[in-house]
Write a protein that holds these residues in place. Structure first.
Motif, PDB file in Angstrom:
ATOM      1  N   LYS A 145      62.799  30.968   4.145  1.00 54.99           N
ATOM      2  CA  LYS A 145      61.812  30.807   5.174  1.00 54.99           C
ATOM      3  C   LYS A 145      61.100  29.675   4.211  1.00 54.99           C
ATOM      4  CE  LYS A 145      61.419  35.311   6.622  1.00 54.99           C
ATOM      5  NZ  LYS A 145      60.844  36.339   6.700  1.00 54.99           N
ATOM      6  N   SER A 146      61.152  29.049   5.344  1.00 56.86           N
ATOM      7  CA  SER A 146      60.002  27.689   5.064  1.00 56.86           C
ATOM      8  C   SER A 146      58.267  28.145   4.140  1.00 56.86           C
ATOM      9  CB  SER A 146      59.829  26.720   5.904  1.00 56.86           C
ATOM     10  OG  SER A 146      58.746  25.263   5.551  1.00 56.86           O
ATOM     11  N   ASP A 166      57.596  26.601  10.356  1.00 54.15           N
ATOM     12  CA  ASP A 166      58.791  28.409  11.545  1.00 54.15           C
ATOM     13  C   ASP A 166      60.041  28.397  10.723  1.00 54.15           C
ATOM     14  OD1 ASP A 166      56.232  29.215  12.323  1.00 54.15           O
ATOM     15  OD2 ASP A 166      56.709  28.050  14.021  1.00 54.15           O
ATOM     16  N   THR A 167      60.412  27.563  10.108  1.00 55.93           N
ATOM     17  CA  THR A 167      61.548  27.140   9.937  1.00 55.93           C
ATOM     18  C   THR A 167      62.619  28.401   9.318  1.00 55.93           C
ATOM     19  OG1 THR A 167      62.338  24.500   9.934  1.00 55.93           O
ATOM     20  CG2 THR A 167      64.057  25.965   8.684  1.00 55.93           C
ATOM     21  N   ASP A 182      60.111  35.546   1.089  1.00 56.55           N
ATOM     22  CA  ASP A 182      58.478  35.787   1.676  1.00 56.55           C
ATOM     23  C   ASP A 182      58.120  34.418   2.519  1.00 56.55           C
ATOM     24  OD1 ASP A 182      59.503  38.495   2.116  1.00 56.55           O
ATOM     25  OD2 ASP A 182      58.609  38.235  -0.030  1.00 56.55           O
ATOM     26  N   ARG A 183      57.706  34.402   3.743  1.00 55.10           N
ATOM     27  CA  ARG A 183      56.949  32.977   3.240  1.00 55.10           C
ATOM     28  C   ARG A 183      55.499  33.240   3.465  1.00 55.10           C
ATOM     29  NH1 ARG A 183      58.575  30.174   7.771  1.00 55.10           N
ATOM     30  NH2 ARG A 183      59.746  31.913   9.443  1.00 55.10           N
ATOM     31  N   PRO A 184      54.628  32.356   3.143  1.00 54.24           N
ATOM     32  CA  PRO A 184      52.721  32.505   2.802  1.00 54.24           C
ATOM     33  C   PRO A 184      52.295  32.934   3.884  1.00 54.24           C
ATOM     34  CG  PRO A 184      53.312  30.238   2.838  1.00 54.24           C
ATOM     35  CD  PRO A 184      54.844  30.824   2.841  1.00 54.24           C
TER      36      PRO A 184
END
Length: 92
Positions: free
Chosen positions: A4-5, A9-10, A32-34
């Motif tokens: 995940k970016s 949202d990528t 994991d996304r921040p």
């Protein structure tokens, strides 16, 4: 593996992986996304397209975009390009 970016949202599935860091929007991607997205580097803001495969120049990396976003994909700062579709055989 799904990455995940940190900037948009990528999300991508790693199909083929070589040595280097997968980045989106100029920052490394992670599992994991921040909680809060970081700003996108304007030099890496071309966006991604869902369902498209992205490869590096040496074809050592191949990523499948499963969720589009505003950041563009790169490996250690080198941009990835859309993988060309295989041409279908001609029918006579």
């Amino acid at each position: 593996m799904k990455l995940k970016s940190a900037t948009c949202d990528t999300e991508v599935m790693v199909i083929k992986c070589g040595q280097g860091t997968v980045e989106c929007g100029g920052l490394p991607m992670a599992v994991d996304r921040p909680p809060e997205p970081d700003p996108i580097d304007p030099a890496h803001a071309a966006g991604t397209v869902m369902g498209k495969r992205y490869v590096d120049a040496g074809a050592t990396f191949e990523l499948l975009c499963v969720k589009p976003g505003k950041g563009s994909l790169s490996i250690d700062g080198a941009p990835l390009t859309l993988k060309d579709a295989k041409p279908l055989p001609a029918s006579d």
